[in-house]
Design an enzyme around this catalytic site. Structure first.
Site, mmCIF file in Angstrom:
data_model
loop_
_atom_site.group_PDB
_atom_site.id
_atom_site.type_symbol
_atom_site.label_atom_id
_atom_site.label_comp_id
_atom_site.label_asym_id
_atom_site.label_seq_id
_atom_site.Cartn_x
_atom_site.Cartn_y
_atom_site.Cartn_z
ATOM 1 N N LYS A 83 -12.019 5.604 -25.351
ATOM 2 C CA LYS A 83 -12.776 4.318 -24.923
ATOM 3 C C LYS A 83 -12.619 3.245 -25.987
ATOM 4 O O LYS A 83 -12.461 1.987 -25.190
ATOM 5 C CB LYS A 83 -14.290 4.927 -24.647
ATOM 6 C CG LYS A 83 -14.602 5.614 -23.625
ATOM 7 C CD LYS A 83 -15.693 5.352 -22.567
ATOM 8 C CE LYS A 83 -15.716 6.250 -21.380
ATOM 9 N NZ LYS A 83 -16.770 6.388 -20.511
ATOM 10 N N LYS A 98 -7.187 12.570 -16.754
ATOM 11 C CA LYS A 98 -8.278 12.941 -15.978
ATOM 12 C C LYS A 98 -8.647 11.813 -15.006
ATOM 13 O O LYS A 98 -8.411 10.683 -15.312
ATOM 14 C CB LYS A 98 -9.416 12.920 -16.939
ATOM 15 C CG LYS A 98 -10.957 13.425 -16.464
ATOM 16 C CD LYS A 98 -12.029 13.161 -17.470
ATOM 17 C CE LYS A 98 -12.650 11.867 -17.082
ATOM 18 N NZ LYS A 98 -14.103 11.839 -17.488
ATOM 19 N N LYS A 102 -13.667 7.394 -13.139
ATOM 20 C CA LYS A 102 -14.359 6.547 -11.960
ATOM 21 C C LYS A 102 -14.095 5.105 -12.633
ATOM 22 O O LYS A 102 -14.085 4.120 -11.752
ATOM 23 C CB LYS A 102 -15.855 6.649 -11.842
ATOM 24 C CG LYS A 102 -16.642 6.442 -12.922
ATOM 25 C CD LYS A 102 -18.194 6.459 -12.303
ATOM 26 C CE LYS A 102 -18.936 7.627 -12.904
ATOM 27 N NZ LYS A 102 -19.335 7.494 -14.223
#
Ligand code: ATP
Ligand code: LTN
Length: 336
Positions: free
Chosen positions: A115, A199, A202
């Site tokens: 992130k 992965k 969302k």
């Protein structure tokens, strides 16, 4: 009412429209615990703000995530469904656990590294200490079992380490939680349809990479048709065939068929036929969820009543842990 039951806790961030990764890896499995355990399922809005959110979107998605929990089969009478920021004990214990979490162990977290790379202009302290808040979520309720996708395994390990460290210093305070991760062929890690080595997430910006629980039937079928595969033609799992392997996994999750059964079913057929079958099966399975969601999201008053009831039930349990923690640490508890 629930005192004799063991506890399950899990959380989903209202950071985007939920994907079939969230569904197969986490939410779909939640209802299986409802009878045997006391289940807390939380919409973790405090975790979501570790990445910049548009306030109106965050608010809307918080309602939506709660509505999706219910639409996916979680009965608010049998599960404690609530929003993290409605129970201030999460932030309070989060701060305390920050002081029992080491800089070195936080630096090793892969989610933090991923992130920070994605949000290079906003590598804030909350993003770094995220796992301590997640440990607080779990430990507040004396949780035994945490159903999550495999990407959260490292966060569960640090939560266990924090619990053991605290218990080691002050004596038994927290139950040390165990993860519940579905088998790899059972949805533990659904991959992106555009880059099947990554992965499905969302918050991916590429809409074709993710299938959302609330996508229309046509959109779901179209996204599967466009899924990246390989230059071969055989429908089987294997190295260099990450795209097809992922589609077989998704098809298996929705049909309950094994990999071998699926390979046999599509023996001699082309990728086009297979992708269409996966798309239709997924769309059919999600239709009832979508219909129930549409009904629920129109009823804000009902969703707010679930939030109130959930927050009260969660607080009742959380305050017992908080009182114990404060006493152990040496904080003064005032009698009210
Ligand atoms: P974000 O992109 O905002 O980081 P996310 O899609 O990773 O979000 P979370 O809210 O962080 O979703 O995760 C909620 C739950 O869904 C977690 O238990 C997580 O392990 C699970 N999950 C998320 N993505 C997948 C996936 N692709 N496959 C299986 N499980 C997943
Ligand atoms: N970190 C999780 C969301 C999350 C969670 C939790 C999951 C926050 N608190 C407690 C299980 C238990 C995520 O990013 N998927």
């Amino acid at each position: 009412m629930f005192n004799d039951k063991k506890v399950v806790f899990s959380g989903v961030q209202p950071s985007g429209n939920l994907t079939i990764g969230n569904y197969l890896g986490a939410i779909r499995n939640f209802s299986a615990f409802s009878e045997e355990y006391h289940c807390y399922y939380c919409v973790v809005d405090e975790h979501a703000i570790t990445v910049r959110q548009v306030p109106a979107d965050l608010r809307r998605r918080t309602y939506e995530t709660l509505a999706l929990y219910i639409a996916c089969g979680l009965d608010p009478e049998k599960n404690t469904l609530f929003v993290q920021s409605h129970v201030p004990a999460h932030a309070e214990l989060g701060w305390i656990l920050d002081c029992y979490t080491m800089f070195g162990e936080l630096s090793r977290m892969t989610q933090f590294k991923d992130k920070s790379a994605k949000n290079a202009d906003n590598i804030n302290a909350g993003l770094f200490t995220y796992p301590a808040l997640m440990a607080a979520d779990i430990l507040l309720y004396q949780t035994e079992l945490v159903p999550v996708g495999v990407d959260q395994k490292q966060h569960l390990e640090i939560a266990r380490d924090i619990a053991e460290r605290f218990n080691g210093i002050y004596g038994e305070t927290f139950v040390v939680p165990e993860p519940y991760i579905p088998p790899t062929t059972g949805g533990a890690k659904i991959m992106s349809l555009a880059e099947p080595t990554k992965k499905m997430s969302k918050s991916d910006e590429n809409e074709n990479a993710v299938v959302r629980i609330l996508d229309s039937r046509d959109t779901i079928i179209r996204k599967f048709k466009r899924a990246v595969t390989d230059s071969g033609s055989e429908i089987r799992c294997g190295e260099g065939k990450e795209g097809i392997t992922n589609l077989i996994g998704i098809y298996s999750c929705f049909t309950g068929k094994t990999t071998e059964e699926i390979e046999r079913e599509f023996d001699g057929k082309g990728y086009g036929d297979f992708k269409l079958a996966v798309g239709e099966t997924c769309a059919d399975a999600l239709t009832p969820v979508r219909e129930e969601f549409d009904r629920l999201i129109a009823d804000k008053a009902y969703l707010e009543s679930v939030m109130v009831q959930g927050a009260e039930a969660a607080y009742k349990s959380a305050r017992k842990t908080m009182s114990k923690v404060r006493r152990k640490i040496g904080f003064i508890e005032l009698k009210k």
